[in-house]
Design an enzyme around this catalytic site. Sequence first.
Site, PDB file in Angstrom:
ATOM      1  N   ASP A  92     -10.660   6.986  -1.698  1.00 29.31           N
ATOM      2  CA  ASP A  92      -9.658   7.608  -2.563  1.00 29.31           C
ATOM      3  C   ASP A  92     -10.358   8.056  -3.844  1.00 29.31           C
ATOM      4  OD1 ASP A  92     -10.104   5.276  -3.978  1.00 29.31           O
ATOM      5  OD2 ASP A  92      -7.984   4.883  -4.358  1.00 29.31           O
TER       6      ASP A  92
ATOM      7  N   GLU B 188       0.833  -1.216   0.000  1.00 30.59           N
ATOM      8  CA  GLU B 188       0.000   0.000   0.000  1.00 30.59           C
ATOM      9  C   GLU B 188       0.865   1.263   0.000  1.00 30.59           C
ATOM     10  OE1 GLU B 188      -3.069   0.462  -0.602  1.00 30.59           O
ATOM     11  OE2 GLU B 188      -3.677  -1.629  -0.591  1.00 30.59           O
TER      12      GLU B 188
ATOM     13  N   TYR C 291      -6.518   6.261   4.172  1.00 28.40           N
ATOM     14  CA  TYR C 291      -6.711   5.268   3.116  1.00 28.40           C
ATOM     15  C   TYR C 291      -5.917   4.002   3.431  1.00 28.40           C
ATOM     16  CZ  TYR C 291      -6.551   2.849  -1.311  1.00 28.40           C
ATOM     17  OH  TYR C 291      -6.655   1.875  -2.271  1.00 28.40           O
TER      18      TYR C 291
END
Length: 351
Positions: free
Chosen positions: A140, A39, A122
Amino acid sequence: MTEEGYKEAAQNVTAWYRSHGRDLPWRRTKDPYAIWVSEIMLQQTQVETVKPYYERFINELPTAADLAEAEEQRVFKLWEGLGYYRRASHLKEAAETVVRDYAGRFPDTYEELLKLKGVGMYTASAIASIAFGIPKGVVDGNTLRIVSRLLNREDNIALQKTKNAFGEVMDAMIRYADPSDFNQGMMDLGAMICTPAKPVCEACPIASLCQARLAGTVGRLPVNNKKINKSILEYMTVVIRESDRYFMIPNENGLLQNLYGFAQYSCDTPSEFEQLFYDQYGVRIRLTEYVSDIKHVFTHREWRMHVYGGEVAGERSFGNRTDFYTLEEIEKLPVSTAHLKVLKSYLKAVN
Ligand code: SF4
């Protein structure tokens, strides 16, 4: 949307993900450390670029403890070419925190994940849902676009209040599905189907629920106006077309006096634009699609033009008005450079 609608949307996205989702290296694990590394790499970098970096990184430093102990130079070497090196230092710093404060076990709540260096909302939602099955929707650009279209909402997604409101919609949906598959399904839906331009609605698992699709407003959503500072002026600029002619009018005053341009107002949403145009010209128009954002710099100010395509709506047209011009006629008109850019961008998008 009703609870039933949320439930159906969540279940459809999850089922679609299970048969159509992308097979990515970091999806073959539930290890929070590996998911976190992926991520962070994906924050500013494309999926295809990240793949080999991710594999190499996880092979060389397979646990948070390995990363915490590694020489900084070694970490940077593994990051070389990915850019935004601050991400690598944050990663190492967070790994040290995991070892020091959590005895090497990754924190397993959304709130604790948020405390790690470099982990924003996020990333915390992604790790929490994928590794730990926590029902926290990811917010997002992709998911904001999908929610905006699903609910047919013109709220400006650049604003935090919209992000919060649409985040609540994500949370309302995720309760009805497997959190990991739902969030990853939304990520893939945004990347593969509900794309910014030319979404593939025929292949979309939530097409029957999508309010923008029903209303014919998909192309103009989401609204994304980033206001920056006072010397930057924001406009919605619309190329209104009637067969092979385009609506243009000379500016009566201001910076571009006597130069021709397209219809333009300082407003926030397509509906507002349509109303302002009606108030000024008595003609109903419809914004059909978002085209692009154009920047034009003058000596002391800058214009940000959010360009849309439009058409005359319903029966009434402009009749005999002479404000419509063919492309050949436009070539002979004194048109401002800013609006020539608008035309060029529009023609490129529609042809
Ligand atoms: S139907 Fe089209 S616009 Fe609506 S969510 Fe699906 S892809 Fe996006």
